[in-house]
Write an enzyme that holds these catalytic residues in place. Structure first.
Site, short mmCIF file in Angstrom:
data_model
loop_
_atom_site.label_atom_id
_atom_site.label_comp_id
_atom_site.label_asym_id
_atom_site.label_seq_id
_atom_site.Cartn_x
_atom_site.Cartn_y
_atom_site.Cartn_z
N TRP A 127 -5.57 4.42 10.27
CA TRP A 127 -4.88 5.54 9.64
C TRP A 127 -5.95 6.36 8.90
CZ3 TRP A 127 -2.77 5.70 4.21
CH2 TRP A 127 -1.91 6.79 4.02
N ASP A 208 -2.33 -4.11 5.06
CA ASP A 208 -1.46 -2.94 4.93
C ASP A 208 -0.23 -3.17 5.81
OD1 ASP A 208 -0.29 -0.46 4.70
OD2 ASP A 208 -2.04 0.69 5.35
N ALA A 210 3.05 -1.33 6.61
CA ALA A 210 3.82 -0.10 6.42
C ALA A 210 5.03 -0.03 7.36
CB ALA A 210 2.93 1.12 6.63
N LYS A 243 9.11 3.65 5.53
CA LYS A 243 9.64 3.70 6.88
C LYS A 243 10.84 2.80 7.06
CE LYS A 243 5.64 5.85 7.77
NZ LYS A 243 4.53 6.07 6.87
C1 LMR Z 1 1.53 8.72 9.46
O1 LMR Z 1 0.57 8.00 9.75
O2 LMR Z 1 1.90 9.67 10.16
C2 LMR Z 1 2.32 8.41 8.22
O3 LMR Z 1 1.82 7.27 7.62
C3 LMR Z 1 2.44 9.56 7.31
C4 LMR Z 1 1.18 9.88 6.59
O4 LMR Z 1 1.23 9.94 5.37
O5 LMR Z 1 0.14 10.10 7.23
#
Ligand code: LMR
Length: 394
Positions: A127, A208, A210, A243
């Site tokens: 990410w 993490d 999520a 989420k």
């Molecule tokens: C994403 O990866 O699209 C989500 O986790 C939203 C974000 O904050 O980037």
């Protein structure tokens, strides 16, 4: 003073949201930011969340401060959801945080307090905000191989080779389930080898989580995290409720700091409380209270689990449909990985140019690294996407 400010790099996920909004085409398809959408393209408030909020509005008698760590009942409920009885409760320090991002940030701040020189290892890819926060905090950073561009699965040999060079006290950021952005995840046997490698090196995991409940199920998605939690004297877990409870804007998350024993957990808790105080004082309460209400009420919890399961299975159905459509249109099984990936995302594995062409020619928006939000699809748009991918010769 402000004239000295420099422009900051744009977050590629958030800037894509803006570009999508500005596109006047009515048949555009948004596979960008990780937000769940139902078949009509809406992101509804989950039924259990609505009911919990209704009860809160009716019954809440004060908005006075709660405590630096947030409501202890929230921590108990989240620890139970994620770790069940993996560890004695008195080894776990926890603070409520503004979303999973807040938990990641506070985890890294705690690392800076405990071991200022520690290197943070991040999967390549990850990410984008992971690396961005580590850079912002000026922490040493290294990447470990994660994704095999040929199979679109986990590059397990590369991962083990890279993490095998971690130094004692290095922090290794792992995605507990539903890897973002690739959708490719280690098997449980592979997790055991990752754990053994990190133990061997004396590294400290930062997990993490999520997307618990978006992959193989609530319990299944917690398995890797539980194994990791059972294997190390110290680790951190950053969990998001954005989420799986669909409460994105409420900013609801938790950081767990797992200590070697109860005395160390008390010290860890005091440091986490301190960090909350320095950064924003008291963490947000509304979302955390909604989550606690749901998790501690058997009827609400059953309804939440049922709706989450429906969300999960609809994403799996879309994955299978897309893989099938691509098989038919390309006469090839090279896209079968889409059905094997888990979570909201799949990395298609193509160039930025081809991603740009999908956007320009078909109004299909995915992140420039070819990450698609599977939940952005529906039965009508799956064949359109498949045809566009086939036409683009990806
Ligand atoms: C994403 O990866 O699209 C989500 O986790 C939203 C974000 O904050 O980037």
């Amino acid at each position: 003073m402000f004239e000295t400010l420099k422009p900051q790099p744009a977050d590629k996920i958030l800037s894509l949201m803006q570009t999508y909004k500005a596109d006047p085409r009515t048949d555009k398809i948004d596979l960008g930011v990780g937000v769940y959408k139902d078949a009509s393209g809406n992101t509804p408030v989950m039924r259990a969340v609505k009911e919990a909020e209704r009860r809160l509005v009716a019954d809440q008698t004060t908005k006075a401060y709660v405590g630096l760590a947030g409501d202890p009942a929230f921590a108990d409920a989240m620890i139970d959801l994620l770790l069940a009885d993996t560890l004695p409760r008195d080894r776990i320090a926890a603070i409520a945080t503004p979303g999973g991002t807040g938990a990641i940030r506070q985890a890294l701040e705690m690392v800076k307090l405990a071991a200022p020189a520690a290197t943070v290892w991040i999967s390549n890819p990850s990410w984008p905000n992971h690396a961005s926060i580590v850079n912002y905090l000026k922490m040493p950073k290294r990447e470990y191989r994660y994704f095999d561009e040929a199979t679109r699965g986990v590059d397990f040999d590369g991962l083990i080779a890279d993490l095998g060079t971690a130094a004692a006290g290095d922090v290794v950021l792992l995605h507990g389930c539903c890897h973002n952005p690739t959708g490719a995840n280690p098997t449980l046997d592979q997790w055991d080898r990752i754990i053994a490698t990190l133990q061997d090196r004396g590294a400290v995991p930062l997990v993490d989580v999520a997307y618990q409940g978006f992959g193989d199920g609530l319990e299944e998605d917690a398995q890797a995290t539980r194994r990791i939690a059972a294997a190390f004297p110290n680790l951190m877990i950053a969990a998001s409720c954005s989420k799986n409870f669909g409460i994105y804007r409420e900013r609801t998350g938790i950081l767990m700091g797992i200590a070697a024993d109860a005395a160390e957990a008390t010290l860890t808790q005091a440091n986490l409380n301190f960090l909350n105080r320095q950064n924003y004082s008291f963490p947000p309460d509304h979302g955390a209270r909604v989550v606690t209400t749901i998790l501690t009420d058997p009827t609400l919890r059953a309804d939440w689990e049922a709706e989450l399961e429906q969300t999960r299975s609809s994403m799996l159905t879309l994955r299978r449909q897309l893989a099938d459509e691509l098989r038919q249109r390309t006469n090839d099984d090279r896209f079968d990985f889409i059905a094997d990936h888990r979570g909201m995302f799949s990395r298609l594995g193509t160039t930025e140019d081809k991603v740009g062409a999908l956007r320009a020619d078909h109004g299909i928006y995915m992140v420039s690294d070819s990450r698609m939000n599977i939940a952005g699809l529906n039965a009508t748009t799956v064949p359109i996407l498949a045809q566009a991918i086939a036409d683009a010769d990806i």
